[in-house]
Design a protein around this motif. Structure first.
Motif, PDB file in Angstrom:
ATOM      1  N   ARG A 256       0.830  -1.208   0.000  1.00  0.00           N
ATOM      2  CA  ARG A 256       0.000   0.000   0.000  1.00  0.00           C
ATOM      3  C   ARG A 256       0.862   1.255   0.000  1.00  0.00           C
ATOM      4  N   MET A 257       1.970   1.210   0.703  1.00  0.00           N
ATOM      5  CA  MET A 257       2.867   2.351   0.759  1.00  0.00           C
ATOM      6  C   MET A 257       3.248   2.799  -0.650  1.00  0.00           C
ATOM      7  N   ILE A 258       3.463   1.842  -1.539  1.00  0.00           N
ATOM      8  CA  ILE A 258       3.911   2.167  -2.887  1.00  0.00           C
ATOM      9  C   ILE A 258       2.738   2.573  -3.784  1.00  0.00           C
ATOM     10  N   TYR A 259       1.676   1.731  -3.835  1.00  0.00           N
ATOM     11  CA  TYR A 259       0.595   2.087  -4.766  1.00  0.00           C
ATOM     12  C   TYR A 259      -0.180   3.309  -4.300  1.00  0.00           C
ATOM     13  N   ASN A 260      -0.241   3.526  -2.970  1.00  0.00           N
ATOM     14  CA  ASN A 260      -0.942   4.707  -2.480  1.00  0.00           C
ATOM     15  C   ASN A 260      -0.191   5.988  -2.826  1.00  0.00           C
ATOM     16  N   ASP A 261       1.145   5.921  -2.888  1.00  0.00           N
ATOM     17  CA  ASP A 261       1.915   7.076  -3.354  1.00  0.00           C
ATOM     18  C   ASP A 261       1.436   7.506  -4.736  1.00  0.00           C
ATOM     19  N   VAL A 434       5.522   4.083 -12.368  1.00  0.00           N
ATOM     20  CA  VAL A 434       6.485   3.168 -11.726  1.00  0.00           C
ATOM     21  C   VAL A 434       5.950   2.732 -10.363  1.00  0.00           C
ATOM     22  N   PHE A 435       5.384   3.685  -9.617  1.00  0.00           N
ATOM     23  CA  PHE A 435       4.839   3.371  -8.298  1.00  0.00           C
ATOM     24  C   PHE A 435       3.650   2.412  -8.408  1.00  0.00           C
ATOM     25  N   PHE A 436       2.783   2.620  -9.402  1.00  0.00           N
ATOM     26  CA  PHE A 436       1.643   1.718  -9.595  1.00  0.00           C
ATOM     27  C   PHE A 436       2.115   0.289  -9.890  1.00  0.00           C
ATOM     28  N   VAL A 437       3.087   0.154 -10.759  1.00  0.00           N
ATOM     29  CA  VAL A 437       3.559  -1.178 -11.152  1.00  0.00           C
ATOM     30  C   VAL A 437       4.183  -1.901  -9.959  1.00  0.00           C
ATOM     31  N   ILE A 438       5.033  -1.206  -9.208  1.00  0.00           N
ATOM     32  CA  ILE A 438       5.695  -1.840  -8.063  1.00  0.00           C
ATOM     33  C   ILE A 438       4.675  -2.179  -6.970  1.00  0.00           C
ATOM     34  N   GLY A 439       3.802  -1.221  -6.643  1.00  0.00           N
ATOM     35  CA  GLY A 439       2.807  -1.458  -5.593  1.00  0.00           C
ATOM     36  C   GLY A 439       1.845  -2.566  -5.946  1.00  0.00           C
ATOM     37  N   GLY A 440       1.366  -2.581  -7.194  1.00  0.00           N
ATOM     38  CA  GLY A 440       0.462  -3.645  -7.617  1.00  0.00           C
ATOM     39  C   GLY A 440       1.139  -5.000  -7.606  1.00  0.00           C
ATOM     40  N   GLY A 441       2.406  -5.045  -8.024  1.00  0.00           N
ATOM     41  CA  GLY A 441       3.138  -6.307  -8.006  1.00  0.00           C
ATOM     42  C   GLY A 441       3.307  -6.854  -6.594  1.00  0.00           C
ATOM     43  N   LEU A 442       3.632  -5.969  -5.647  1.00  0.00           N
ATOM     44  CA  LEU A 442       3.786  -6.409  -4.257  1.00  0.00           C
ATOM     45  C   LEU A 442       2.453  -6.848  -3.655  1.00  0.00           C
ATOM     46  N   MET A 443       1.355  -6.220  -4.093  1.00  0.00           N
ATOM     47  CA  MET A 443       0.042  -6.579  -3.565  1.00  0.00           C
ATOM     48  C   MET A 443      -0.334  -8.012  -3.938  1.00  0.00           C
ATOM     49  N   LEU A 444       0.205  -8.512  -5.032  1.00  0.00           N
ATOM     50  CA  LEU A 444      -0.070  -9.891  -5.426  1.00  0.00           C
ATOM     51  C   LEU A 444       0.442 -10.888  -4.395  1.00  0.00           C
ATOM     52  N   LEU A 445       1.425 -10.479  -3.600  1.00  0.00           N
ATOM     53  CA  LEU A 445       2.032 -11.376  -2.616  1.00  0.00           C
ATOM     54  C   LEU A 445       1.276 -11.395  -1.286  1.00  0.00           C
TER      55      LEU A 445
END
Length: 455
Positions: A256-261, A434-445
């Protein structure tokens, strides 16, 4: 639709009054930090859209650092001391102060002549509303049964967007469109833009009252303020030391920290970007805001039900994908083209609002953006409410606020720095992808743990 409370929940009036917090605070986000005041600040107060976007990025970075450092501490202290309403009252007052002071943001200000004061008031207003959100969010799990959290959270966000929409209509019909605005405000000195600060402050102060009167709060625990602080800090230190026991929650907070940014950056900079590339006035920005807010409200109400049916994690992921596509579409517009290559005329100077094909394309992507704002925010709050350990809800919502702000300064700071370096707005805003891609990828975990799930 307001969901039933379930066993042990609050009354309908108590739940509705809790949701009124979103109605009360949303005009600050809608007309101050997104569609009206901030575009005015960047283009007119600063006087240079590129430099103004950079200054706005630095302002949000400063607020983000303060919120990131203090939210978990305040949440832990509140869990130790008990009631959340006194904290909400204090931080609402802080937001009201910062918002009201924006009336004195006049055109052409410079750093040595009041500009830094206005930037400080924006920081104060933002940390006030964000800290208040920590304690309001922490009240959610005690109001309804766990399986109905999504609908109440979505109802709150939807109600908030309706409040923001009404505020936008008031600004447009009362101040921006009339030749002589309400109260005889002077358009030459942009009083019709500056009034949104005091208006949002008064709105917040009035509509927060039902929460204090009708929404149940946790009781006092018999501790003095000093004891609450000591116990809260000790509890926070213990929680941080035991974060390994909450690895799934930590994984969610990092994602959330990443995608919320990215979400906050898109919300905060979309109006700034439109004002820069199209030269939109407050009237055009207000119409843009109305469109986005209408579809955000629809998305929030629908997303609340989707959250309870599919789960918070799928709702978040769908929203992140939708927001990424909308952002990419917005970035594809500029220099007489849309979708990075299809010719589309830009607005002519002095032309009618929304008459140019490039503006039409922008509004299409704005609709898509609006539809996914509400579900992303509502489902994120519900996910935290589902995962927070019992008895540590405010503390974990403090960590939730930390996850929303720990790197929230990074996206605005990066946007500001890239914008200043490139001398153009598009490269700066592009970093949110970039933030959306990283945050969404981490959310899959992340593993969503509903009531009754193992582990």
């Amino acid at each position: 639709m307001l969901p039933d409370a379930g066993a042990g929940g609050a009354s309908p009036l108590g739940r509705f009054s809790w949701a009124m917090f979103d109605w009360a605070n949303q005009p600050y986000f809608t007309v101050v930090t997104t569609f009206i005041f901030v575009p005015y600040f960047t283009s007119t107060v600063v006087g240079d859209p590129v430099l103004g976007q950079a200054y706005w990025g630095y302002t949000q970075a400063a607020a983000g650092i303060i919120i990131a450092l203090m939210s978990p501490v305040l949440g832990a202290i509140a869990d130790a001391g008990g009631p959340r309403k006194p904290w909400i009252a204090a931080f609402v007052a802080l937001c009201v102060l910062g918002s009201f002071a924006l009336w004195w943001a006049t055109p052409g200000m410079v750093v040595g002549e009041g500009l830094l004061t206005i930037m400080a008031m924006l920081v104060i207003g933002t940390i006030g509303v964000e800290f208040a959100l920590v304690f309001n969010n922490a009240m959610l799990p005690g109001l309804v049964a766990p399986e109905k959290l999504g609908r109440l959270s979505g109802f709150g966000w939807g109600l908030g967007y309706i409040g923001g929409l009404i505020a936008l209509f008031i600004v447009l019909l009362g101040f921006s469109l009339p030749d002589t605005p309400l109260f005889g405000l002077d358009k030459a000195t942009h009083e019709h833009d500056r009034i949104v600060g005091p208006m949002s402050a008064i709105w917040f102060a009035i509509f927060i009252i039902p929460l204090f009167l009708f929404t149940p709060d946790v009781g006092r625990r018999g501790l003095t303020k000093a004891e609450s602080v000591r116990q809260g800090l000790a509890a926070l230190a213990g929680t941080l030391g035991r974060l390994g026991q909450y690895r799934n929650v930590v994984a969610y907070l990092i994602a959330r920290m990443i995608y919320n940014d990215a979400i906050l950056a898109v919300i905060g900079f979309s109006g700034v970007y439109a004002a820069g590339i199209f030269g939109w006035t407050s009237t055009s920005l207000g119409i843009f805001g109305i469109v986005v807010t209408v579809f955000a409200a629809v998305g929030a109400f629908v997303g609340g039900s989707l959250d309870d049916r599919l789960g918070s994690k799928p709702t978040i992921l769908i929203s992140v994908v939708g927001l990424s596509l909308a952002t990419l579409g917005i970035l594809s517009i500029g220099d007489g083209v849309v979708l990075f290559g299809i010719p589309a005329a830009m607005p002519a100077e002095g032309g009618a609002p929304f008459a140019a094909p490039a503006e039409w394309a922008f509004m299409v992507f704005a609709v898509i953006m609006g539809l996914f704002f509400g579900p992303a925010q509502a489902a994120s709050r519900t996910m935290m409410a589902r995962l927070a350990p019992p008895g540590m809800v405010t503390e974990f919502f403090g960590l939730y606020a930390l996850s929303g702000k720990a790197t929230a300064f990074l996206a605005p700071l990066t946007i500001g720095a890239v914008t200043a370096y490139a001398g153009a707005q598009r490269p700066g805003l592009a970093v949110v992808l970039v933030f959306f891609v990283i945050g969404g990828g981490l959310m899959l975990l992340v593993r969503e743990e509903r009531p009754g799930d193992a582990g």
